[in-house]
Design a protein around this motif. Structure first.
Motif, PDB file in Angstrom:
ATOM      1  N   GLU A 128      79.642  19.052 -68.737  1.00 20.07           N
ATOM      2  CA  GLU A 128      78.497  18.548 -69.663  1.00 20.07           C
ATOM      3  C   GLU A 128      78.784  18.507 -71.135  1.00 20.07           C
ATOM      4  O   GLU A 128      79.378  19.590 -71.471  1.00 20.07           O
ATOM      5  CB  GLU A 128      77.183  19.185 -69.173  1.00 20.07           C
ATOM      6  N   VAL A 129      78.472  17.496 -71.650  1.00 14.51           N
ATOM      7  CA  VAL A 129      78.789  17.475 -73.342  1.00 14.51           C
ATOM      8  C   VAL A 129      77.481  17.305 -74.135  1.00 14.51           C
ATOM      9  O   VAL A 129      76.836  16.153 -73.638  1.00 14.51           O
ATOM     10  CB  VAL A 129      79.868  16.333 -73.629  1.00 14.51           C
ATOM     11  N   THR A 163      67.690  17.616 -71.947  1.00 20.11           N
ATOM     12  CA  THR A 163      67.115  17.252 -70.743  1.00 20.11           C
ATOM     13  C   THR A 163      68.491  16.640 -69.771  1.00 20.11           C
ATOM     14  O   THR A 163      69.415  16.653 -70.281  1.00 20.11           O
ATOM     15  CB  THR A 163      65.994  16.505 -70.602  1.00 20.11           C
ATOM     16  N   ASP A 164      68.307  15.937 -68.581  1.00 22.33           N
ATOM     17  CA  ASP A 164      69.095  15.752 -67.687  1.00 22.33           C
ATOM     18  C   ASP A 164      69.604  14.279 -68.226  1.00 22.33           C
ATOM     19  O   ASP A 164      70.555  13.688 -68.111  1.00 22.33           O
ATOM     20  CB  ASP A 164      68.611  15.325 -66.431  1.00 22.33           C
ATOM     21  N   THR A 165      68.813  13.643 -69.339  1.00 24.82           N
ATOM     22  CA  THR A 165      69.167  12.420 -69.807  1.00 24.82           C
ATOM     23  C   THR A 165      69.435  12.399 -71.259  1.00 24.82           C
ATOM     24  O   THR A 165      69.775  11.502 -71.879  1.00 24.82           O
ATOM     25  CB  THR A 165      68.033  11.494 -69.735  1.00 24.82           C
ATOM     26  N   CYS A 211      70.798  17.140 -79.064  1.00 22.83           N
ATOM     27  CA  CYS A 211      69.425  18.072 -79.047  1.00 22.83           C
ATOM     28  C   CYS A 211      69.848  19.248 -80.161  1.00 22.83           C
ATOM     29  O   CYS A 211      70.963  19.322 -80.723  1.00 22.83           O
ATOM     30  CB  CYS A 211      69.185  18.575 -77.794  1.00 22.83           C
ATOM     31  N   SER A 212      68.960  20.189 -80.149  1.00 25.22           N
ATOM     32  CA  SER A 212      69.107  21.242 -81.221  1.00 25.22           C
ATOM     33  C   SER A 212      70.284  22.311 -80.481  1.00 25.22           C
ATOM     34  O   SER A 212      70.350  22.226 -79.481  1.00 25.22           O
ATOM     35  CB  SER A 212      67.927  21.877 -81.216  1.00 25.22           C
ATOM     36  N   PHE A 213      70.771  22.768 -81.325  1.00 24.59           N
ATOM     37  CA  PHE A 213      71.858  23.939 -81.045  1.00 24.59           C
ATOM     38  C   PHE A 213      71.321  24.757 -79.985  1.00 24.59           C
ATOM     39  O   PHE A 213      71.929  25.002 -78.934  1.00 24.59           O
ATOM     40  CB  PHE A 213      72.582  24.675 -82.151  1.00 24.59           C
ATOM     41  N   GLN A 214      70.354  25.578 -80.163  1.00 25.60           N
ATOM     42  CA  GLN A 214      69.639  26.513 -79.059  1.00 25.60           C
ATOM     43  C   GLN A 214      69.448  25.621 -77.816  1.00 25.60           C
ATOM     44  O   GLN A 214      69.781  26.358 -76.753  1.00 25.60           O
ATOM     45  CB  GLN A 214      68.469  27.341 -79.614  1.00 25.60           C
ATOM     46  N   SER A 215      68.765  24.642 -77.822  1.00 27.94           N
ATOM     47  CA  SER A 215      68.371  23.895 -76.695  1.00 27.94           C
ATOM     48  C   SER A 215      69.928  23.623 -75.977  1.00 27.94           C
ATOM     49  O   SER A 215      69.594  23.956 -74.687  1.00 27.94           O
ATOM     50  CB  SER A 215      67.837  22.624 -76.948  1.00 27.94           C
ATOM     51  N   ALA A 216      70.783  23.358 -76.487  1.00 26.78           N
ATOM     52  CA  ALA A 216      72.198  23.070 -75.803  1.00 26.78           C
ATOM     53  C   ALA A 216      72.641  24.159 -75.165  1.00 26.78           C
ATOM     54  O   ALA A 216      73.107  24.479 -74.112  1.00 26.78           O
ATOM     55  CB  ALA A 216      72.987  22.435 -76.913  1.00 26.78           C
ATOM     56  N   LEU A 217      72.623  25.594 -75.846  1.00 24.56           N
ATOM     57  CA  LEU A 217      72.865  26.563 -75.413  1.00 24.56           C
ATOM     58  C   LEU A 217      72.186  27.170 -74.279  1.00 24.56           C
ATOM     59  O   LEU A 217      72.760  27.608 -73.088  1.00 24.56           O
ATOM     60  CB  LEU A 217      72.875  27.698 -76.521  1.00 24.56           C
ATOM     61  N   THR A 218      70.854  26.803 -74.324  1.00 23.36           N
ATOM     62  CA  THR A 218      69.901  27.299 -73.062  1.00 23.36           C
ATOM     63  C   THR A 218      70.324  26.241 -71.869  1.00 23.36           C
ATOM     64  O   THR A 218      70.243  26.864 -70.715  1.00 23.36           O
ATOM     65  CB  THR A 218      68.606  26.976 -73.532  1.00 23.36           C
ATOM     66  N   ALA A 219      70.401  25.139 -72.206  1.00 20.74           N
ATOM     67  CA  ALA A 219      70.858  24.206 -70.855  1.00 20.74           C
ATOM     68  C   ALA A 219      72.164  24.661 -70.205  1.00 20.74           C
ATOM     69  O   ALA A 219      72.419  24.362 -69.210  1.00 20.74           O
ATOM     70  CB  ALA A 219      70.948  22.680 -71.359  1.00 20.74           C
TER      71      ALA A 219
END
Length: 730
Positions: free
Chosen positions: A22-23, A35-37, A41-49
């Motif tokens: 996932e990139v 999200t799946d689509t 996004c934000s840096f923290q949101s990417a880390l959380t995902a």
């Protein structure tokens, strides 16, 4: 049709194999949730995902300054896939903590198994993290990473001078049980740097800088090729492995190396406090160029210790070098100990094992606490063929007021020739002695200051046999850098005052550099009877020089050149007579000053800067040209076996010597061809294995036992073949 199907299959494989990666893309202003689509996004949101999507994740962090309002965190509990954080480059992607918060917190220890959850950070600048709190490391610092078994890899893809970690007011803490690797462009600039790997290897290929203390602890080894700079203490600890430092180490306070394995430093060490190098079981080696300065106490403790060409410039009054249980060897004619006070005692040496000083100035007092110390008070023990520097200033502490020196040999027996009897630090070469015997040589020095006051001192040296035989009794003998024995004798016109082997690799100039320098270079200094005189010098070789080999010289002004017109081989080509003229032919300094300097050696013509084959993996190396070309090094164990077989079984008889002479004449061009083709080198290595094995058996068992062993194995083979054929016929 088949080609099209194959391409389609390969494309399908690539698409499927990339589906589990996932990139994400993080931008400074983005507030989107991943999200799946949505993958921007934000840096923290990417880390959380990335913590829980079960995939190998890459977070591309676009260029810009990210003002971090809350600590970025990556704390997976079920996803054990690798994570890569990739910035646009150090100085382009900047994470700014504002000096009030920890910037990035990574913790994979909550995973049942994090051995695959590797962390890679590439091209990101960390700045203004929260000041480190030693009582609360986990929540402070600019970057905090802790793992159980996952590797932590930090690098800048451009490998230039960009900063990987930079914390103006914060600190950097990295902890891992596994390996930690920093690339050539990596630099940590922080108040305090703490890097710990409980069981892994820590490798630094680039510089590390700390504005305060720097602590690096590894379970199995530390390798540093870049500079280590700290405004505080520097501590490198390898619990079980070795420590290797090739770059300079600069600390305004204490420098400490400790571990059970070997400690090797080939760069300079500069410290403002104390220096302590401690190894429980391994060797400690400080190579040429090491500088210790500004400290109040320096200690080296551990196993076998070797200090080569060490330069000490400091107030070392009261300092000590300690060898706790093993051997301590201090060597190198460039060793200088300058006491900053008027005290004669510039330091002390204590040992529970053996302490030996070779080729160094004298005048350092020593104290023996056990074992054997062969350099005590004003005495020094050396072997024949050693170049010794008599150090007048060390005898009297402070020489600023001394205007003249006069050295005189006061012992009976053969008279050594000093390079300059009126110099503060003259050199001479210890003369040959009979096998198994020893001799004593003493010198008196008279120092006169500006007021005419005279002070006398003396130095006594005990000279022992160096174990080299097979040369004329009056020849000075040494061991070359390729571990071959050589003899040197001045036939007339002067005397040797300096004799040192030189590694050709230390000469940076490769233009017209000869190949196959099988003995390296011999740095010879001859004092002639009268300035401008000539001298003839005979060099005795351990075996006949191969046909086509010539004598070459190197001069800093003239570079490499063929010296054949002034180098004459005898009929057997195991001696070469050099004709040297002070200020003229063969004199490196080109000045008629009474001293001829002559670095030279035996080799074959190079060309256009081609490297020395001996040191670059080609042919040459004591005559085993093809083997050295195949195995890549003169010191490779299998090459040593073949050389030992040659010396023991071939050179001792006429037939063997004829074969060796024929081999020397034919093999160099073959070896050079092999050295240039990796596949051919591999084939030759395999082909040489039976010969290496037979040579090893001959050396271990002797030729008669080897023949019996061959007959025995042939008997077994024939018996087995006979039984097989009988069974097959039935």
């Amino acid at each position: 049709m088949k080609k099209h199907l194959l391409l389609a299959a390969m494309l399908g494989f690539l698409l499927v194999s990339g589906a589990n990666a996932e990139v994400f893309t993080a931008t400074p202003a983005s507030e989107n949730e991943c999200t799946d689509t949505i993958f921007e996004c934000s840096f923290q949101s990417a880390l959380t995902a990335a913590q829980s999507n079960g995939e190998e994740d890459i977070i591309n962090v676009e260029a810009g300054t990210y003002d971090i309002a809350a600590t970025l965190s990556y704390i997976p509990t079920s996803d054990d896939r690798p994570l890569t954080i990739k910035g646009a480059g150090a100085g382009l992607t900047i994470l700014n903590g504002g000096g009030t918060i920890q910037i990035l917190h990574i913790d994979t220890t909550g995973l049942p198994d994090d051995s695959n959850a590797h962390i890679t950070i590439n091209g990101v600048t960390f700045t203004n993290g929260l000041n480190l709190d030693e009582d609360n490391l986990e929540d402070t610092g600019g970057l905090y990473i802790i793992t159980n078994d996952a590797d932590s890899i930090f690098h800048d893809s451009e490998f230039d001078t960009d900063v990987l970690f930079s914390s103006d007011t914060g600190d950097v803490t990295v902890e891992s049980n596994a390996d930690i690797t920093l690339s050539a462009s990596s630099m940590i600039a922080a108040n305090t740097v703490t890097i710990v790997s409980d069981t892994g290897i820590i490798t630094f290929a680039g510089p590390i800088t700390s504005e305060s203390n720097l602590t690096i602890t590894s379970g199995t080894g530390i390798t540093s090729a870049g500079a280590i700079v700290s405004d505080g203490d520097v501590g490198l600890t390898a619990i079980t492995g070795s420590i290797t430092s090739a770059g300079p180490i600069i600390s305004t306070h204490d420098v400490t190396f400790s571990g059970n394995g070997s400690i090797t430093s080939t760069g300079s060490i500069t410290f403002g406090g104390d220096l302590a190098l401690t190894s429980s079981d391994g060797s400690i080696v400080l190579e040429e160029g090491v500088i210790l300065s500004g400290g109040t106490n320096g200690s080296v403790a551990g196993g076998s210790t070797q200090i080569n060409s060490l330069s000490v410039n400091a107030d070392l009054n009261g300092s000590e070098i300690v060898s706790a249980g093993g051997n301590l060897s201090v060597s190198g004619a460039s060793l200088q100990i300058e006491s900053g006070s008027s005290s004669v005692d510039a330091g002390s040496v204590s040992s529970g094992g053996v302490v030996q000083f070779n080729d160094i100035p004298v005048g350092v007092n020593t104290a023996q606490t056990g074992g054997t110390v062969t350099f005590e008070g004003e005495n020094i023990s050396v072997v024949e063929g050693s170049t010794v520097m008599l150090n007048g200033p060390n005898l009297f502490g402070n020489d600023e007021d001394i205007e003249s020196w006069e050295w005189t040999q006061i012992s009976a027996g053969p008279q050594a020739t000093l390079s300059d009897t009126t110099a503060a630090q003259p050199t001479f070469v210890t003369l040959p002695i009979d096998a198994g015997s020893g001799s004593v040589v003493s010198f008196k020095v008279t120092a006169t200051d500006g007021n005419g006051a005279v002070t006398n001192g003396s130095v006594t040296l005990t000279v022992s046999d160096n174990g080299i035989s097979g040369f004329p009794a009056d020849a000075v003998t040494i061991t070359s850098v390729t571990n071959e024995n050589l003899g040197v004798y001045v036939n007339g016109g002067g005397n040797i005052t300096r004799l040192n082997p030189i590694d050709p690799d230390t000469v940076a100039d490769t233009t017209n550099k000869p190949q196959n320098l099988i003995y390296g270079l011999v740095d010879l200094e001859v004092k002639v009877d009268t300035p401008g005189d000539s001298a003839t010098v005979t060099l005795y070789l351990p075996q006949s020089a191969p046909e086509g080999y010539k004598w070459f010289k190197y001069n800093a002004n003239s570079g490499w050149y063929d010296f054949s017109d002034h180098a004459e081989f005898n009929a057997d080509r195991n001696q070469v007579i050099l004709t040297l003229v002070d200020g003229g032919v063969g004199d490196d300094d080109g000045v008629a000053n009474g001293v001829i300097k002559d670095p030279s050696g035996l080799g074959t013509a190079g060309g256009g800067g081609s490297p020395n084959v001996t040191s670059s993996g080609g042919g040459g190396g004591g005559g085993c040209f093809i083997a050295t070309a195949a195995y890549g090094s003169l010191m490779e164990p299998r090459v040593k076996v073949l050389r030992a077989f040659r010396d023991r079984f071939l050179l001792g008889n006429r037939v063997g010597r004829s074969f060796v002479r024929f081999y020397y004449a034919c093999s160099p061009p073959i070896a050079n061809f092999i050295a240039d083709h990796d596949t051919l080198r591999a084939i030759v290595r395999i082909s040489l294995l039976p010969l290496v094995g037979a040579s090893w058996l001959a050396l271990k068992l002797g030729p008669a036992s080897l023949i019996m062993a061959v007959i025995f194995f042939l008997f077994l083979g024939l018996t087995g073949f006979s039984m097989f054929t009988r069974k097959y016929k039935k």
